[in-house]
Scaffold this active site. Structure first.
Site, PDB file in Angstrom:
ATOM      1  CG  ASP A  37       1.908  -6.628  -9.002  1.00 46.73           C
ATOM      2  OD1 ASP A  37       1.283  -6.617  -7.937  1.00 46.73           O
ATOM      3  OD2 ASP A  37       1.813  -5.724  -9.861  1.00 46.73           O
ATOM      4  CG  HIS A  38      -2.207  -7.670  -9.418  1.00 46.62           C
ATOM      5  ND1 HIS A  38      -3.394  -7.496  -8.755  1.00 46.62           N
ATOM      6  CD2 HIS A  38      -1.691  -6.428  -9.594  1.00 46.62           C
ATOM      7  CE1 HIS A  38      -3.604  -6.204  -8.547  1.00 46.62           C
ATOM      8  NE2 HIS A  38      -2.583  -5.535  -9.042  1.00 46.62           N
ATOM      9  CG  HIS A  69      -1.911  -1.720  -7.466  1.00 48.67           C
ATOM     10  ND1 HIS A  69      -2.167  -3.070  -7.488  1.00 48.67           N
ATOM     11  CD2 HIS A  69      -1.245  -1.502  -6.297  1.00 48.67           C
ATOM     12  CE1 HIS A  69      -1.687  -3.644  -6.400  1.00 48.67           C
ATOM     13  NE2 HIS A  69      -1.137  -2.694  -5.649  1.00 48.67           N
ATOM     14  CD  GLU A 128       0.374  -4.155  -2.516  1.00 45.88           C
ATOM     15  OE1 GLU A 128       1.224  -3.327  -2.151  1.00 45.88           O
ATOM     16  OE2 GLU A 128      -0.053  -4.232  -3.678  1.00 45.88           O
ATOM     17  CE  LYS A 177      -4.087  -0.920 -16.130  1.00 48.44           C
ATOM     18  NZ  LYS A 177      -3.212  -1.373 -15.038  1.00 48.44           N
TER      19      LYS A 177
END
Length: 477
Positions: free
Chosen positions: A146-147, A330, A255, A297
């Site tokens: 991811d990322h 996300h 992605e 978050k």
């Protein structure tokens, strides 16, 4: 739980907090690829071995379901990150009981989080594999590196067998809030874009962009702004994309994500990025723009739900013009109120990511069984939040939370908004910290959770189930 095929039966055994792999086979040759101590047992053979990379790879060779799959062909998918390596059994149970039709991504972590926690891509993969054995999961899973912002991060993920790569060119997204000029656009790296400013304007200026609920007439200023804001991000996206596709020795999927930036992605900016990436030869199954505000978050959505619906419908409509890729959400942890809306607005063509919420389930176990350890985690998280909050979308105030935990209901504290965000973003400093005696908080945390893994799995299955069920097939809800 156990995982079985015609030759092997695999399970994870606990002795307090110590874990081991146990294999039972009728023929000794079925155990030859595994590390550990083997012995005859009745008419069969038993091997007890470590949770090692060699054993994880041997399990993948023996059980096809333990090899990551591409998720793009599945209409709805959810990634559930695991910061401790112990969450997969509970997450898998949530999908098994409440996630009919949803593809799980059960190995998911960013390179940034790996580095912060002293993990690597291989250990993330290994932990997921052993967790799937523990859960008895045989229905397939995805794996998301991811990322990613560097080719070195891509190489790590490829070596570990990750299939999904979330490419993040966010550092190249420009601040255009003060406005842009044609000179700003002329300064873009047009050779790397394989384009010219005049050709760009001819493609887009005056077009009517269909965003589902309306049409937008694209102006020259829209084009200049999009190009200056995202042009270098397109170049960076293609650099990373080419590295993945040119170096992968197995099937991969992509992605693109620009969600971790300060500035909302307009509808034309989304269209511009998709159009330019396609022109340069990229293909992808999911895209994460920067949405309207409200994605903090560890908390439910705090923005205008109807504004979000309109936003998602438009992004979905744009995706349909390029083959119908998924819209990726996300910071999806605990956004329970908007999950039905997200499914409706995207017609189910959606990918959700969560991460820190599973860590907080582990924190609940620590609070229930080792209040002194929880206190150490709380003190470090609270102190570090003052600086950490600058890097996250959060609104907690540490001065609204207790400094002393004497007489405090710890579970109630963990579930309060301010404390939840403080603990959520403080995971790195706290897990890398030391307790009063100088012992590793990370090691103590894992020991407490592993020693109470049955309860941990129950807590996770219930909590992640609340994330999964709104995305499940209608007949299963």
């Amino acid at each position: 739980m156990t995982l079985r095929n015609d030759a092997l039966e695999a399970s994870i055994r606990y002795d307090g907090s110590a874990r081991s792999l146990q294999l039972i086979a009728s023929a000794a040759t079925a155990l030859s690829s595994f590390e550990g101590e083997a012995a005859a047992a009745g008419e069969g053979h038993v091997l007890t071995g470590p949770l090692s990379t060699a054993n994880a790879k041997a399990l993948q060779a023996a059980f096809p379901a333990l090899r990551p799959q591409k998720i793009g062909g599945h209409r709805t998918s959810i990634g559930t990150g695991d910061r401790t390596g112990l969450a997969t059994p509970g997450q898998a149970r949530a999908f098994a009981t409440q996630g009919a039709g949803v593809m799980p991504v059960l190995a998911q972590q960013s390179i940034r989080e790996m580095d912060r926690l002293g993990r690597n891509a291989q250990s993330v993969m290994d932990d997921a594999i052993f967790g799937l054995v523990e859960a008895g999961w045989d229905s397939g899973f995805g794996a998301d590196c991811d990322h990613i912002k560097t080719t070195e991060g891509i190489d790590r993920g490829l070596d570990a067998g990750f299939v999904m790569f979330t490419l993040d060119p966010g550092d190249m997204v420009a601040d255009v809030t003060a406005g842009v000029s044609e000179a700003d656009a002329a300064a873009l790296p047009w050779d790397q874009l394989e384009d010219s400013l005049e050709a760009l304007k001819q493609r887009y200026v005056g077009m009517a962009l269909d965003v589902g609920h309306s049409q937008i007439e694209v102006t020259e200023q829209d084009v200049l702004t999009a190009a200056v804001k995202y042009g270098r991000a397109v170049v960076e996206s293609m650099r990373l994309y080419r590295h993945v596709t040119e170096n992968a020795k197995h099937e991969v999927e992509i992605e693109f994500a620009v969600d971790e930036t300060a500035w909302l992605t307009t509808f034309f900016e989304h269209f511009y990025m998709a159009s330019e990436l396609k022109r340069l030869g990229a293909s992808w199954f999911s895209f994460a723009p920067r949405y309207v505000d409200g994605f903090e978050k560890g908390l439910d959505f705090l923005g205008d739900a109807e504004e979000l619906r309109t936003n998602l419908e438009a992004h979905h409509a744009i995706s349909q013009q390029f083959g119908g890729y998924k819209i990726s959400l996300h910071s999806g942890s605990d956004k329970f109120s908007i999950y039905p809306l997200c499914v409706e607005a995207t017609q189910g063509l959606v990918h959700l990511k969560t991460s820190g919420t599973s860590y907080l389930c582990g924190v609940e176990i620590v609070a229930a069984h080792d209040a002194e350890l929880f206190s150490a985690i709380w003190d470090i998280s609270r102190a570090s939040y003052v600086e950490a909050r600058a890097s996250y979308q959060v609104s907690a105030h540490e001065d609204r939370t207790p400094t002393s935990l004497e007489g405090v209901d710890l579970l109630e504290l963990i579930r309060s908004n301010d404390a939840r965000q403080i603990l959520h973003v403080g995971y790195g400093d706290s897990l890398n910290g030391k307790d009063a005696s100088g012992a590793s908080i990370h090691d103590r945390f894992l020991a407490v959770v592993a020693a109470n893994q049955a309860q941990h799995t129950d807590v996770l299955a219930a909590h992640i189930g609340k994330h999964v069920s709104p995305f499940a097939a209608p007949l299963a809800r």
